[in-house]
Motif scaffolding. Sequence first.
Motif, PDB file in Angstrom:
ATOM      1  N   SER A 153      -0.083  67.650  59.285  1.00  0.00           N
ATOM      2  CA  SER A 153      -0.137  66.305  60.170  1.00  0.00           C
ATOM      3  C   SER A 153       0.887  66.594  61.345  1.00  0.00           C
ATOM      4  O   SER A 153       2.082  67.081  61.134  1.00  0.00           O
ATOM      5  CB  SER A 153       0.533  65.328  59.095  1.00  0.00           C
ATOM      6  N   ASP A 154       0.254  65.989  62.503  1.00  0.00           N
ATOM      7  CA  ASP A 154       0.940  66.076  63.618  1.00  0.00           C
ATOM      8  C   ASP A 154       2.389  65.570  63.699  1.00  0.00           C
ATOM      9  O   ASP A 154       2.312  64.333  63.204  1.00  0.00           O
ATOM     10  CB  ASP A 154       0.003  65.392  64.781  1.00  0.00           C
ATOM     11  N   LEU A 155       3.247  66.100  64.269  1.00  0.00           N
ATOM     12  CA  LEU A 155       4.686  65.438  64.223  1.00  0.00           C
ATOM     13  C   LEU A 155       4.854  65.269  65.800  1.00  0.00           C
ATOM     14  O   LEU A 155       5.297  64.260  66.197  1.00  0.00           O
ATOM     15  CB  LEU A 155       5.692  66.584  63.860  1.00  0.00           C
ATOM     16  N   TRP A 156       4.707  66.264  66.482  1.00  0.00           N
ATOM     17  CA  TRP A 156       4.974  66.182  68.152  1.00  0.00           C
ATOM     18  C   TRP A 156       4.125  67.021  68.996  1.00  0.00           C
ATOM     19  O   TRP A 156       3.532  68.103  68.353  1.00  0.00           O
ATOM     20  CB  TRP A 156       6.347  66.051  68.403  1.00  0.00           C
ATOM     21  N   THR A 157       3.990  66.849  70.131  1.00  0.00           N
ATOM     22  CA  THR A 157       3.101  67.731  70.992  1.00  0.00           C
ATOM     23  C   THR A 157       3.895  67.620  72.358  1.00  0.00           C
ATOM     24  O   THR A 157       4.004  66.523  72.691  1.00  0.00           O
ATOM     25  CB  THR A 157       1.599  67.498  71.118  1.00  0.00           C
ATOM     26  N   ASN A 158       4.233  68.756  73.046  1.00  0.00           N
ATOM     27  CA  ASN A 158       4.480  68.818  74.421  1.00  0.00           C
ATOM     28  C   ASN A 158       3.529  69.617  75.151  1.00  0.00           C
ATOM     29  O   ASN A 158       3.512  70.737  75.149  1.00  0.00           O
ATOM     30  CB  ASN A 158       5.974  69.512  74.404  1.00  0.00           C
ATOM     31  N   ALA A 159       2.461  68.855  75.959  1.00  0.00           N
ATOM     32  CA  ALA A 159       1.628  69.531  76.635  1.00  0.00           C
ATOM     33  C   ALA A 159       1.920  70.090  77.580  1.00  0.00           C
ATOM     34  O   ALA A 159       1.089  71.065  78.295  1.00  0.00           O
ATOM     35  CB  ALA A 159       0.452  68.144  76.833  1.00  0.00           C
ATOM     36  N   ASP A 160       2.989  69.979  78.327  1.00  0.00           N
ATOM     37  CA  ASP A 160       3.365  70.510  79.435  1.00  0.00           C
ATOM     38  C   ASP A 160       3.955  72.134  79.334  1.00  0.00           C
ATOM     39  O   ASP A 160       3.923  72.628  80.277  1.00  0.00           O
ATOM     40  CB  ASP A 160       4.702  69.902  80.327  1.00  0.00           C
ATOM     41  N   LEU A 161       4.497  72.231  78.160  1.00  0.00           N
ATOM     42  CA  LEU A 161       5.176  73.589  77.763  1.00  0.00           C
ATOM     43  C   LEU A 161       4.685  74.358  76.673  1.00  0.00           C
ATOM     44  O   LEU A 161       4.591  73.956  75.630  1.00  0.00           O
ATOM     45  CB  LEU A 161       6.680  73.268  77.714  1.00  0.00           C
ATOM     46  N   GLY A 162       3.632  75.296  77.357  1.00  0.00           N
ATOM     47  CA  GLY A 162       3.183  76.334  76.438  1.00  0.00           C
ATOM     48  C   GLY A 162       3.534  77.908  76.892  1.00  0.00           C
ATOM     49  O   GLY A 162       4.130  77.906  78.000  1.00  0.00           O
ATOM     50  N   VAL A 163       3.442  78.687  75.829  1.00  0.00           N
ATOM     51  CA  VAL A 163       3.638  80.026  76.291  1.00  0.00           C
ATOM     52  C   VAL A 163       2.197  80.978  76.171  1.00  0.00           C
ATOM     53  O   VAL A 163       1.501  80.669  75.908  1.00  0.00           O
ATOM     54  CB  VAL A 163       4.663  80.650  75.332  1.00  0.00           C
ATOM     55  N   GLN A 164       2.338  82.134  77.056  1.00  0.00           N
ATOM     56  CA  GLN A 164       1.193  83.170  76.905  1.00  0.00           C
ATOM     57  C   GLN A 164       1.489  84.291  76.181  1.00  0.00           C
ATOM     58  O   GLN A 164       1.001  84.624  75.174  1.00  0.00           O
ATOM     59  CB  GLN A 164       1.179  83.375  78.347  1.00  0.00           C
ATOM     60  N   PHE A 165       2.515  84.866  76.663  1.00  0.00           N
ATOM     61  CA  PHE A 165       2.894  86.342  76.167  1.00  0.00           C
ATOM     62  C   PHE A 165       3.777  86.575  75.021  1.00  0.00           C
ATOM     63  O   PHE A 165       4.195  87.636  74.616  1.00  0.00           O
ATOM     64  CB  PHE A 165       2.971  87.378  77.138  1.00  0.00           C
ATOM     65  N   ASN A 166       4.630  85.631  75.043  1.00  0.00           N
ATOM     66  CA  ASN A 166       5.904  85.542  74.135  1.00  0.00           C
ATOM     67  C   ASN A 166       5.908  84.461  73.088  1.00  0.00           C
ATOM     68  O   ASN A 166       5.016  83.507  73.012  1.00  0.00           O
ATOM     69  CB  ASN A 166       7.146  85.553  74.897  1.00  0.00           C
ATOM     70  N   THR A 167       6.700  84.609  71.983  1.00  0.00           N
ATOM     71  CA  THR A 167       6.946  83.783  71.001  1.00  0.00           C
ATOM     72  C   THR A 167       8.112  82.938  71.194  1.00  0.00           C
ATOM     73  O   THR A 167       9.239  83.592  71.210  1.00  0.00           O
ATOM     74  CB  THR A 167       7.044  84.272  69.372  1.00  0.00           C
ATOM     75  N   PRO A 168       8.382  81.560  71.348  1.00  0.00           N
ATOM     76  CA  PRO A 168       9.736  80.836  71.539  1.00  0.00           C
ATOM     77  C   PRO A 168      10.631  81.251  70.294  1.00  0.00           C
ATOM     78  O   PRO A 168      10.164  81.560  69.067  1.00  0.00           O
ATOM     79  CB  PRO A 168       9.158  79.548  71.586  1.00  0.00           C
ATOM     80  N   ILE A 169      11.989  81.004  70.551  1.00  0.00           N
ATOM     81  CA  ILE A 169      12.993  81.365  69.678  1.00  0.00           C
ATOM     82  C   ILE A 169      13.454  80.023  69.069  1.00  0.00           C
ATOM     83  O   ILE A 169      13.649  79.088  70.102  1.00  0.00           O
ATOM     84  CB  ILE A 169      13.876  82.015  70.000  1.00  0.00           C
ATOM     85  N   LEU A 170      13.586  79.722  67.834  1.00  0.00           N
ATOM     86  CA  LEU A 170      14.074  78.549  67.497  1.00  0.00           C
ATOM     87  C   LEU A 170      15.665  78.695  66.705  1.00  0.00           C
ATOM     88  O   LEU A 170      15.895  79.630  66.163  1.00  0.00           O
ATOM     89  CB  LEU A 170      13.263  77.963  66.060  1.00  0.00           C
ATOM     90  N   LYS A 171      16.621  77.886  67.407  1.00  0.00           N
ATOM     91  CA  LYS A 171      18.094  78.321  67.214  1.00  0.00           C
ATOM     92  C   LYS A 171      18.682  76.801  67.068  1.00  0.00           C
ATOM     93  O   LYS A 171      18.515  76.090  68.041  1.00  0.00           O
ATOM     94  CB  LYS A 171      18.455  79.096  68.289  1.00  0.00           C
ATOM     95  N   ASP A 172      19.414  76.542  66.087  1.00  0.00           N
ATOM     96  CA  ASP A 172      20.095  75.273  65.820  1.00  0.00           C
ATOM     97  C   ASP A 172      19.373  73.860  66.200  1.00  0.00           C
ATOM     98  O   ASP A 172      19.882  73.152  67.087  1.00  0.00           O
ATOM     99  CB  ASP A 172      21.530  75.407  66.654  1.00  0.00           C
ATOM    100  N   GLY A 173      18.122  73.899  65.943  1.00  0.00           N
ATOM    101  CA  GLY A 173      17.226  72.919  66.509  1.00  0.00           C
ATOM    102  C   GLY A 173      16.512  72.739  67.623  1.00  0.00           C
ATOM    103  O   GLY A 173      15.969  71.824  68.080  1.00  0.00           O
TER     104      GLY A 173
END
Length: 189
Positions: A153-173
């Motif tokens: 189930s969809d929680l949220w979407t940010n259509a403006d910020l996507g990545v191409q070559f890297n994986t984002p890091i999740l830290k402290d929320g």
Amino acid sequence: IVTCLNAADGKVLWRKDDIKGVPRFFTSMSPIVVNGMAIVQLGGQDASGVIVAYDLEKGDVKWKLEGQGAAYSSPNLLTVGDSKQLVAMTAASVVGVGLADGKLLWTAPFATSGMAYNAATPIVNGDTVIFSGQGRGTKAVKIAKEGDVFKASDLWTNADLGVQFNTPILKDGFLYGESDKGFFFCLDA
């Protein structure tokens, strides 16, 4: 070609080249080793793609999920209730796969267009899966079991910020990454 080497001396324990085809830019995913299996995404970016689990000891196929076009990201692990799952980004979606049997449990569409491709590894945070891609922004879905089936189930979407070559890091929320437009960002996960 998937090869298992003895870490002590580098000798080949087993090698598999039974899956044919590669995505457009060959492959860049890393196998995941869990529960005595090496799990990899192989084949082409079309219906020839597979997610396959090889037994670590002998290289025998434990299970295979066919028809999932290969992408360039690495799989991750998710637990929902008592269900241990593999989360993988394919050429057109993010999928949850039963770790014990390789059955498709849920799908979250994430199709590409133009020259874009799926390369970022899905991020698991509890029962939430976060994924991102060029020109499509970043999304979060909650995975829940409803009766005998799992649903994303969809929680949220940010259509403006996507990545191409890297994986984002999740830290402290917070989710930190470099956007496909070339600047750093921080999102409240």
